[in-house]
Enzyme design. Sequence first.
Site, PDB file in Angstrom:
ATOM      1  N   GLU A 171      -1.118  -8.324  -9.669  1.00 45.64           N
ATOM      2  CA  GLU A 171      -0.644  -7.821  -8.382  1.00 45.64           C
ATOM      3  C   GLU A 171       0.558  -8.645  -7.937  1.00 45.64           C
ATOM      4  OE1 GLU A 171      -2.132  -7.802  -3.723  1.00 45.64           O
ATOM      5  OE2 GLU A 171      -3.624  -7.497  -5.295  1.00 45.64           O
TER       6      GLU A 171
ATOM      7  N   GLU B  44       4.254  -9.250   2.655  1.00 48.76           N
ATOM      8  CA  GLU B  44       3.081  -9.060   3.497  1.00 48.76           C
ATOM      9  C   GLU B  44       3.368  -9.692   4.859  1.00 48.76           C
ATOM     10  OE1 GLU B  44      -1.132  -9.177   1.711  1.00 48.76           O
ATOM     11  OE2 GLU B  44      -0.014 -10.708   0.617  1.00 48.76           O
TER      12      GLU B  44
END
Length: 745
Positions: A587, A592
């Site tokens: 990932e 974020e």
Amino acid sequence: MFSRRRFSARGGSRLALLACLLLSPMLFLGKPQSTFAATNLALGKTALASSSENADFGAALALDGNVNTRWSSSFADGQWLRVDLGSVQSFNRIVLRWEAAYASSYRIQSSNDASTWTTIQTVSNSDGNLDDLSISGIGRYLRIESITRATAYGISLFEFEIYGVTNSSNLALNKITLASSNENAATTANYAVDGNLDTRWSSSFTDGQWLQVDLGSVQSFNRIVLRWEAAYATSYRIQSSNDANTWTTIQTISNSDGNLDDLSISGTSRYLRIESITRATAYGISLFEVEIYSGSSQPTVQPTTQPTAQPTAQPTTIPNSCPTSSNIALNKPAYAWFYESKTSTPAQAVDGNATTTRWSHLWYPSGPANAWLYVDLGSTNATINRVRILWESAFAADYQIQISNDRSNWTTLRSVVGNTQTSNDYNLTPVTGRYLRINMTKKATEYGYSIWELEVYGCNAGNPSYDPAPTPLTGSYSRVWVENFDGTNLNMSNWAYDNDVHVNGEQQQYTSNNVAVSGGTLKITARKETANGYPFTSGRIFGLGRQSFLYGKMVARMKMPVGEGYWPAFWMMGANINEVGWPGNGELDIMENIGYGNWTSGALHGPGYWGAGSAGGLVNLPAGQTTGNWHTYAVEWDPTFIKWFVDDREILSFTRAQIIADYGQWTYDNPKFFILNLALGGEYPAGYNGCTGNPLPAGCAYFGIKQSTVDSIVAGNGLLEVDYVEVWQKPASAAQYLPLAQQSK
């Protein structure tokens, strides 16, 4: 701090990943592939149950084809439901439509007499709703038996469906074949599937010879007929595969007397292989015909007698035994698919330490069942006469010992089925080859695989070194793909809605209604409305099966809502997620944000470094700037490094060498797809804003969400906007560097 996020297992052909951090993994049960018409064999048949909650929930209601009626058991573990199909039937798919009271673990069993039962599959960590199981077999009675209930109630099924094929033929007739060897040009593999009993395939004169049939596509079968010539195998294996690389032994035959072997064997696969263990003669093995059937019809070729001619050629010699034998795997280069962390690398399985160091595969219970570990012996003349495997408690039930000279074509020396030991020691007929592999296909425990030491005894090994590390890509970036979000609708050739995701304690239900395209931007809106039991709705889109990329500069221009508990993200996941699971697919979180206007973060999640232990960090924006304004967020992704940028300012970087040394396996040499979403609350925001516990602290409205953020959502300010997503690549990206230890089997 950096929580992992996963996809749901529900939704037909939806992508299946593990469940969220700190929650039980969900089970993905995909529909079987088949070219046959299917019928529900259980519909309206006689049912029997261990118990019923009351007269309104009898067993027959799980077989009536009505999803508004159900069977429900008494409130105890060990409850079961049985269906009588009326006669012995072939089946290849079982569908369980659970009511809210489901079994989190259970067994599927079959029987021909309703007395002696065989467990054909055990399911662990089911998440209820719909379990669609690819299970092939033959039986008159099928039974589902609960092991563990998910609730304090019993178990309850709306429908118990059993599907079987409805047509039949010799699936092998005139299909493509491959063999380990041919005695001569007149006895090649194709003659074993030509329907002519006057022709045959025959092998060279050693054990371990095999014949493979390619059915052309994944097929269901329930019968295999072998018409042996006089040179037959007294013991042999029937193996299946969907890729002709990873093989599963579905039956081992011992003490065959040759002539005709008519075997009741059920399965679903594209490739079937017959592999000799022990020959009956000094010659090889020879087959007039291999026939593979579905349904119940008889073979189209029905000979009255078998030819009796003996082979005329003489056996060949086998490699000479070593005058002295030692562990030729010791400290040689070793590779694995995958390894768990920096403290459990493949090298630790060949370091001579069988008590304190080990290789371990991905540990999580719903991780992939397939794995391999191999060692480079350094020479094609390396002679092997013994293999010893010292397993940690996570051992393989089924596996093969294989050899190769090129790491692409593997020959099975020994196939092991139903292993129950943590120490396996095999003396082999001497054989030469450079690479020795343990190919694992079935776990003995719910976890992965782990080997203290792999010892390979023999002689004539070389002195190999590990594969060289890649070099950076060269050349200039050019744009190869862009999504401008023009028009009024989401471009479904680039994106799909990803609505069935509930992870990390997040508080939203994703819906396609919360995703819009207008004015040249993508708009994902959070709303305060209850859906599916969640207090908010929001949106999430992803590109799996649409667009995926290997290496390059990945850029998005975004504007985000500000408020503690918003969780927008721009990230990528490995497109091999269904094959290897998370975090083995790797990932890459490009951006974020958890609602703070002055900083963002980026991270990598891979084997041994995920969740709070991920490789990543946060960065403050320059004074006076806020995530509520437009910024570009990007990564430069290369075989040798990953770098993060905000507005072209580098904020974070890791090299390949750093990840391997400090974290674990580098899982960033595989194509990855984009995800854009706006989550609300959950573990990552809660770790910063303190909105956790019962009761929640003052100022907190939900897990990970401040009341002020709820007010922002109600006021219509919960909006994530994306202007564009771009991919830039260098010319060498087309080469798609894939190191050997990252290649699929």
